[in-house]
Scaffold this motif. Sequence first.
Motif, PDB file in Angstrom:
ATOM      1  N   LEU A   1     -42.524  53.484  57.994  1.00  8.68           N
ATOM      2  CA  LEU A   1     -43.507  54.149  57.171  1.00  8.68           C
ATOM      3  C   LEU A   1     -42.701  53.306  56.159  1.00  8.68           C
ATOM      4  CD1 LEU A   1     -44.033  57.511  56.808  1.00  8.68           C
ATOM      5  CD2 LEU A   1     -45.692  56.112  56.655  1.00  8.68           C
TER       6      LEU A   1
ATOM      7  N   TYR B   1     -42.524  60.756  53.145  1.00  2.00           N
ATOM      8  CA  TYR B   1     -42.133  61.538  54.322  1.00  2.00           C
ATOM      9  C   TYR B   1     -40.922  62.413  54.804  1.00  2.00           C
ATOM     10  CZ  TYR B   1     -42.441  61.812  59.919  1.00  2.00           C
ATOM     11  OH  TYR B   1     -42.014  61.736  61.039  1.00  2.00           O
TER      12      TYR B   1
ATOM     13  N   LYS C   1     -40.401  56.978  63.055  1.00  2.00           N
ATOM     14  CA  LYS C   1     -41.601  56.262  62.230  1.00  2.00           C
ATOM     15  C   LYS C   1     -41.252  56.590  60.556  1.00  2.00           C
ATOM     16  CE  LYS C   1     -45.537  59.481  60.263  1.00  2.00           C
ATOM     17  NZ  LYS C   1     -46.770  60.529  60.817  1.00  2.00           N
ATOM     18  N   ALA C   2     -40.113  56.831  60.026  1.00  2.00           N
ATOM     19  CA  ALA C   2     -39.193  56.717  58.925  1.00  2.00           C
ATOM     20  C   ALA C   2     -39.545  55.186  58.772  1.00  2.00           C
ATOM     21  CB  ALA C   2     -38.732  57.721  58.713  1.00  2.00           C
TER      22      ALA C   2
ATOM     23  N   ALA D   1     -43.712  56.346  50.291  1.00  2.00           N
ATOM     24  CA  ALA D   1     -44.463  57.033  51.541  1.00  2.00           C
ATOM     25  C   ALA D   1     -43.391  57.369  52.914  1.00  2.00           C
ATOM     26  CB  ALA D   1     -45.262  55.965  52.870  1.00  2.00           C
TER      27      ALA D   1
ATOM     28  N   GLU E   1     -40.470  65.582  53.982  1.00  2.00           N
ATOM     29  CA  GLU E   1     -41.501  66.976  53.889  1.00  2.00           C
ATOM     30  C   GLU E   1     -40.335  67.658  55.526  1.00  2.00           C
ATOM     31  OE1 GLU E   1     -45.152  64.873  54.350  1.00  2.00           O
ATOM     32  OE2 GLU E   1     -45.464  66.603  52.487  1.00  2.00           O
ATOM     33  N   ILE E   2     -40.409  66.238  56.245  1.00  7.49           N
ATOM     34  CA  ILE E   2     -39.811  66.450  57.428  1.00  7.49           C
ATOM     35  C   ILE E   2     -38.263  67.470  57.386  1.00  7.49           C
ATOM     36  CG2 ILE E   2     -38.062  65.461  59.511  1.00  7.49           C
ATOM     37  CD1 ILE E   2     -41.468  65.126  59.421  1.00  7.49           C
TER      38      ILE E   2
ATOM     39  N   GLU F   1     -39.283  61.253  64.514  1.00  4.72           N
ATOM     40  CA  GLU F   1     -38.802  60.963  62.883  1.00  4.72           C
ATOM     41  C   GLU F   1     -38.238  59.683  62.566  1.00  4.72           C
ATOM     42  OE1 GLU F   1     -37.515  63.668  64.904  1.00  4.72           O
ATOM     43  OE2 GLU F   1     -38.952  65.045  65.194  1.00  4.72           O
TER      44      GLU F   1
END
Length: 194
Positions: free
Chosen positions: A150, A162, A146-147, A158, A165-166, A143
């Motif tokens: 992004l 994210y 991914k951050a 974005a 939310e995680i 994660e």
Amino acid sequence: MPIAEEPSARAWLKLLRERLTPERMSHSVFTAEYLSSFAPSLGVDHGDAVTAGLFHDFYRDHEAASLWKEARKYRIIMSETQMREALLLHGPLAAEWCRRELDVSEEVYEAIYWHTTGRPGLGLLGQALFVADFAEPSRSFPEAEKARKLLRLEGFEAALLYVAEIRHAWIRLQAVVDPDTKAFLIWLKTRGNM
Ligand SMILES: [Fe+2]
Ligand SMILES: [Fe+2]
């Protein structure tokens, strides 16, 4: 601009080294470097980004009993969740310490205070620290990867949404759920400039 170029960096790193475990020290430096690499492009002061990154976890290695004791000493009004989960106090305590000992700006105080949960209306430095703390380059979970991606490819908004939310999804699984994390996510989704 690297953190070493901030005038107080040398003294601060010494202070952090005396206080934190080597792992926490490393995370704090990575957070400060990462935060100060992108936050100035959002309009955040470079020095504030370095300070917030370096000191956000200044109380993170304290035991629960010590966190509650320090919170009483600093006269922090504890929420119900903080009375049950002392770790939630490590941000507020670091913010208070920084205000008293380093005379930090209100932006740094707010960012450090709320770095664990976020809150509706959180300022830009706080939002940026929320992302950097989660996604600094030594974080190896998917994660975080991914951050970072992004942030690189789609931009700060974005990445922020994210991460919020995680963190909300993870916190819901814990024994003590702080309501500020959910409120922060709802605010991000509804504030109209996403
Ligand atoms: Fe933290
Ligand atoms: Fe952290």
